[in-house]
Design an enzyme around this catalytic site. Structure first.
Site, PDB file in Angstrom:
ATOM      1  N   LYS A  22       0.847  -1.205   0.000  1.00 45.64           N
ATOM      2  CA  LYS A  22       0.000   0.000   0.000  1.00 45.64           C
ATOM      3  C   LYS A  22       0.875   1.245   0.000  1.00 45.64           C
ATOM      4  O   LYS A  22       0.651   2.178  -0.779  1.00 45.64           O
ATOM      5  CB  LYS A  22      -0.891   0.012   1.221  1.00 45.64           C
ATOM      6  CG  LYS A  22      -1.520   1.371   1.522  1.00 45.64           C
ATOM      7  CD  LYS A  22      -2.418   1.374   2.746  1.00 45.64           C
ATOM      8  CE  LYS A  22      -1.686   1.531   4.030  1.00 45.64           C
ATOM      9  NZ  LYS A  22      -1.331   2.930   4.390  1.00 45.64           N
ATOM     10  N   ASN A  23       1.897   1.265   0.858  1.00 44.87           N
ATOM     11  CA  ASN A  23       2.677   2.485   1.059  1.00 44.87           C
ATOM     12  C   ASN A  23       3.709   2.719  -0.028  1.00 44.87           C
ATOM     13  O   ASN A  23       4.437   3.705   0.001  1.00 44.87           O
ATOM     14  CB  ASN A  23       3.327   2.475   2.444  1.00 44.87           C
ATOM     15  CG  ASN A  23       2.270   2.601   3.526  1.00 44.87           C
ATOM     16  OD1 ASN A  23       1.124   2.954   3.241  1.00 44.87           O
ATOM     17  ND2 ASN A  23       2.634   2.283   4.745  1.00 44.87           N
ATOM     18  N   CYS A 116      -4.940   7.458   9.474  1.00 45.92           N
ATOM     19  CA  CYS A 116      -5.324   6.888  10.771  1.00 45.92           C
ATOM     20  C   CYS A 116      -4.987   7.853  11.904  1.00 45.92           C
ATOM     21  O   CYS A 116      -3.997   8.553  11.863  1.00 45.92           O
ATOM     22  CB  CYS A 116      -4.588   5.567  10.993  1.00 45.92           C
ATOM     23  SG  CYS A 116      -5.242   4.261   9.951  1.00 45.92           S
ATOM     24  N   ARG A 121       0.349  14.012  13.447  1.00 48.93           N
ATOM     25  CA  ARG A 121       0.761  13.841  12.039  1.00 48.93           C
ATOM     26  C   ARG A 121       0.833  15.189  11.289  1.00 48.93           C
ATOM     27  O   ARG A 121       0.162  15.422  10.300  1.00 48.93           O
ATOM     28  CB  ARG A 121      -0.129  12.848  11.326  1.00 48.93           C
ATOM     29  CG  ARG A 121      -0.217  11.529  12.074  1.00 48.93           C
ATOM     30  CD  ARG A 121      -0.912  10.474  11.323  1.00 48.93           C
ATOM     31  NE  ARG A 121      -0.021   9.856  10.324  1.00 48.93           N
ATOM     32  CZ  ARG A 121      -0.430   8.831   9.566  1.00 48.93           C
ATOM     33  NH1 ARG A 121      -1.642   8.360   9.679  1.00 48.93           N
ATOM     34  NH2 ARG A 121       0.421   8.296   8.697  1.00 48.93           N
ATOM     35  N   ASP A 306       4.503   0.127  11.888  1.00 50.15           N
ATOM     36  CA  ASP A 306       3.240  -0.442  11.377  1.00 50.15           C
ATOM     37  C   ASP A 306       3.048  -1.892  11.793  1.00 50.15           C
ATOM     38  O   ASP A 306       1.927  -2.408  11.724  1.00 50.15           O
ATOM     39  CB  ASP A 306       3.180  -0.347   9.848  1.00 50.15           C
ATOM     40  CG  ASP A 306       3.128   1.097   9.393  1.00 50.15           C
ATOM     41  OD1 ASP A 306       3.381   1.343   8.202  1.00 50.15           O
ATOM     42  OD2 ASP A 306       2.868   1.978  10.233  1.00 50.15           O
ATOM     43  N   ARG A 398      -8.473  -0.451   4.492  1.00 45.19           N
ATOM     44  CA  ARG A 398      -7.578   0.585   3.955  1.00 45.19           C
ATOM     45  C   ARG A 398      -6.259  -0.038   3.498  1.00 45.19           C
ATOM     46  O   ARG A 398      -5.585   0.498   2.619  1.00 45.19           O
ATOM     47  CB  ARG A 398      -7.270   1.630   5.035  1.00 45.19           C
ATOM     48  CG  ARG A 398      -8.500   2.317   5.560  1.00 45.19           C
ATOM     49  CD  ARG A 398      -8.158   3.438   6.462  1.00 45.19           C
ATOM     50  NE  ARG A 398      -7.333   4.424   5.758  1.00 45.19           N
ATOM     51  CZ  ARG A 398      -7.070   5.622   6.223  1.00 45.19           C
ATOM     52  NH1 ARG A 398      -7.540   5.986   7.404  1.00 45.19           N
ATOM     53  NH2 ARG A 398      -6.341   6.462   5.552  1.00 45.19           N
TER      54      ARG A 398
HETATM   55  C1  EPZ Z   1       4.221   6.716   6.369  1.00 44.26           C
HETATM   56  O1  EPZ Z   1       3.475   7.700   7.056  1.00 44.26           O
HETATM   57  C2  EPZ Z   1       3.292   5.523   6.246  1.00 44.26           C
HETATM   58  N1  EPZ Z   1       2.110   5.894   5.480  1.00 44.26           N
HETATM   59  C3  EPZ Z   1       2.867   5.043   7.643  1.00 44.26           C
HETATM   60  O2  EPZ Z   1       2.060   3.883   7.468  1.00 44.26           O
HETATM   61  C4  EPZ Z   1       4.124   4.667   8.423  1.00 44.26           C
HETATM   62  O3  EPZ Z   1       3.750   4.296   9.736  1.00 44.26           O
HETATM   63  C5  EPZ Z   1       5.074   5.863   8.471  1.00 44.26           C
HETATM   64  O4  EPZ Z   1       5.376   6.309   7.131  1.00 44.26           O
HETATM   65  C6  EPZ Z   1       6.370   5.532   9.182  1.00 44.26           C
HETATM   66  O5  EPZ Z   1       6.993   4.464   8.562  1.00 44.26           O
HETATM   67  C7  EPZ Z   1       2.183   5.955   4.126  1.00 44.26           C
HETATM   68  O6  EPZ Z   1       3.220   5.726   3.533  1.00 44.26           O
HETATM   69  C8  EPZ Z   1       0.924   6.332   3.408  1.00 44.26           C
HETATM   70  P1  EPZ Z   1       6.394   9.909   8.612  1.00 44.26           P
HETATM   71  P2  EPZ Z   1       4.046   9.220   7.170  1.00 44.26           P
HETATM   72  O7  EPZ Z   1       6.323  11.182   7.878  1.00 44.26           O
HETATM   73  O8  EPZ Z   1       4.741   9.570   5.903  1.00 44.26           O
HETATM   74  C9  EPZ Z   1       6.333  13.034  12.166  1.00 44.26           C
HETATM   75  C10 EPZ Z   1       0.182   2.515   7.781  1.00 44.26           C
HETATM   76  O9  EPZ Z   1      -0.288   1.952   8.782  1.00 44.26           O
HETATM   77  N2  EPZ Z   1       6.256  14.048  11.115  1.00 44.26           N
HETATM   78  O10 EPZ Z   1       7.600   9.027   8.437  1.00 44.26           O
HETATM   79  O11 EPZ Z   1       2.958  10.062   7.627  1.00 44.26           O
HETATM   80  C11 EPZ Z   1       5.062  12.211  12.251  1.00 44.26           C
HETATM   81  O12 EPZ Z   1       4.097  12.869  13.044  1.00 44.26           O
HETATM   82  C12 EPZ Z   1       0.673   3.944   7.892  1.00 44.26           C
HETATM   83  O13 EPZ Z   1       0.308   1.987   6.652  1.00 44.26           O
HETATM   84  C13 EPZ Z   1       6.335  15.387  11.481  1.00 44.26           C
HETATM   85  O14 EPZ Z   1       6.469  15.730  12.644  1.00 44.26           O
HETATM   86  O15 EPZ Z   1       5.103   9.017   8.333  1.00 44.26           O
HETATM   87  C14 EPZ Z   1       5.541  10.920  12.888  1.00 44.26           C
HETATM   88  O16 EPZ Z   1       5.629  11.100  14.286  1.00 44.26           O
HETATM   89  C15 EPZ Z   1       0.508   4.507   9.293  1.00 44.26           C
HETATM   90  N3  EPZ Z   1       6.255  16.342  10.500  1.00 44.26           N
HETATM   91  C16 EPZ Z   1       6.957  10.765  12.318  1.00 44.26           C
HETATM   92  O17 EPZ Z   1       7.347  12.069  11.834  1.00 44.26           O
HETATM   93  C17 EPZ Z   1       6.111  16.001   9.169  1.00 44.26           C
HETATM   94  O18 EPZ Z   1       6.070  16.918   8.318  1.00 44.26           O
HETATM   95  C18 EPZ Z   1       7.028   9.779  11.148  1.00 44.26           C
HETATM   96  O19 EPZ Z   1       6.157  10.240  10.171  1.00 44.26           O
HETATM   97  C19 EPZ Z   1       6.028  14.636   8.831  1.00 44.26           C
HETATM   98  C20 EPZ Z   1       6.112  13.673   9.815  1.00 44.26           C
END
Ligand code: EPZ
Length: 417
Positions: A22-23, A116, A121, A306, A398
């Site tokens: 998915k990702n 989610c 986020r 995840d 999802r």
């Molecule tokens: C991606 O989310 C995945 N989703 C998530 O999978 C996955 O858990 C995550 O990466 C971490 O591996 C998709 O790819 C669609 P991040 P993303 O930006 O990109 C903080 C699932 O279950 N952050 O790496 O949103 C954020 O709050 C989903 O399939 C900021 O602070 O994750 C988090 O604490 C859930 N500011 C951390 O970084 C930003 O601008 C990691 O987020 C961006 C992120």
């Protein structure tokens, strides 16, 4: 609202082909808005998240067609550069449309993404990076109005955290920017590599994907090509958890073992054994799991956040205590309260969860509130005594394609009502 009804304590046995990731599919589908002509994406899972992304591509002016796992996208130029709130809210993965549409049209108007409820986020890292590339971004009432009046210009971007989405957003925006972009402290997930592979096939010049430093040489245009999505390592980890809690023995087909290099040792500590033959991974579970002792989520190649929820469900019935440390999201133990209704002994506070394994769980009516939490409740239902009724199945849909059919093929007693 559909529900899953599971009659537990059936050993999972047999073979299963793991769905496309998915990702990986979400950013690659978004990338198609930058690639002129036809893109053909194989092994694209049919999920509510991917269908939402395809709906958005159609809204923007692309033509899309799906035949089983193959998706065809015809992009003869976008007819608009705005994505409405209703579409943005459907998935977190839509956030990368910011970089993609900005690259394609020189402007983009999107509202804050959905996804989610596992934490606040924010997208501050995305916004700061795109501004550095030359985007002028105005935030108003949860929407972003972005323009690149002088085009996007390559630069060095140091990420404060290896954000997956921000790394993808920058790659998409930078691949047709003028000059070189260097991303340091980039995310290293396999999905980043898959996106880079697709973009390079389409004519981009991206080097270093999968490492902490990614270098992108902007090119003038990209043309659609065909691409096969990598297997979903989180679905694979979830299936391993389902086999583990039922004392089962299953063979996962089409997996890439290196993508599971931080997950397999956790299940080996719990007493599972693994045998790899080509791209087929057989997992054999013991009668009763041993505790995993300590599970700490980290950016890739560390243990994936995840997989935390489905593994925590397995820890609930393991012999001994397992401590979880959730380092990525601040609200990712919502499944703990639902598992407790099934007899699990879990104390969750902040980033920590302490799981005391119990002899067994019992069936109950439980509610999913996020994608991976739903997967945890399914795993718990598979090993619980009696019937478990899971509501909130929309969350499972999802990210897990036809999951109840997959589990039924492995011997589970599970129906969707
Ligand atoms: C991606 O989310 C995945 N989703 C998530 O999978 C996955 O858990 C995550 O990466 C971490 O591996 C998709 O790819 C669609 P991040 P993303 O930006 O990109 C903080 C699932 O279950 N952050 O790496 O949103 C954020 O709050 C989903 O399939 C900021 O602070 O994750 C988090 O604490 C859930 N500011 C951390 O970084 C930003 O601008 C990691 O987020 C961006 C992120």
């Amino acid at each position: 609202m559909s529900k899953l009804i599971i009659s537990g304590r059936k050993r999972l046995l047999g073979d299963v082909t793991v769905q496309g990731a998915k990702n990986s599919a979400l950013p690659i589908l978004a990338a198609a808005v930058i690639c002129g002509g036809e893109s053909v994406i194989y092994n694209c899972p049919r999920l509510s998240d991917t269908e939402a992304m395809l709906q958005t591509l159609r809204y923007l002016g692309c033509k899309t067609r799906r035949s089983s796992g193959t998706v065809l996208i015809q992009n003869d130029g976008l007819s608009r550069s705005d994505v409405p709130d209703t579409l943005m809210r459907k998935t977190r993965g839509s956030v990368v449309l910011l970089g993609a549409v900005l690259a394609a049209e020189g402007k983009a108007k999107i509202c804050l993404p959905g996804g989610c409820d596992i934490g606040i986020r924010p997208i501050d890292i995305h916004i700061k990076a795109l501004r550095k590339l030359g985007a002028v971004i105005k935030e108003r009432r949860g929407c972003l109005d972005c323009r690149a009046p002088h085009g996007l210009k390559g630069c060095e971007i140091a990420l404060p955290f290896p954000s997956v989405g921000a790394t993808e957003d920058i790659m998409l925006a930078a691949c047709t920017a003028s000059g070189e972009t260097v991303i340091t402290n980039a995310a290293r997930e396999p999905e980043i590599c898959d996106l880079a592979d697709f973009l390079n096939r389409c004519g981009a010049k991206i080097q270093g994907a999968g490492e902490s430093t990614i270098v992108i040489d902007g090119v003038s245009r990209l043309s659609g090509r065909d691409h096969a999505i990598i297997p979903d390592r989180i679905v694979a980890a979830t299936l391993i958890s389902c086999a583990a809690v039922t004392g089962g023995e299953i063979t996962l087909k089409g997996v890439i073992r290196s993508h599971l290099s931080s997950v397999i040792p956790v299940f080996e500590d719990a007493g599972c054994t693994f045998a790899l033959s080509g791209n087929e991974l057989k997992v054999t579970a013991p009668e009763r799991l041993r505790s995993m002792k300590l599970v700490r989520t980290m950016p890739y190649p560390g243990f994936p956040t995840d997989a935390q929820a489905p593994v925590l469900a397995a820890a609930s019935v393991a012999d001994g205590t397992t401590v979880f440390i959730e380092n990525i999201f601040e609200n990712r133990y919502r499944h703990a309260a639902e598992l407790a209704r099934m007899g699990a002994d879990i104390r969750a506070e902040g980033k920590f969860a302490i799981v005391e394994g119990v002899p067994g769980l019992y069936g109950a009516a439980v509610e999913a509130t996020d994608l991976r939490g739903a997967a945890a409740l399914v795993a718990a239902g598979l090993c619980a005594e009696g019937k478990t009724e899971i509501s909130g199945v929309k969350y499972l849909e999802r990210g897990y394609e036809d999951f109840e059919q997959v589990l039924t093929s492995l011997g589970a007693d599970i129906v969707k009502l």
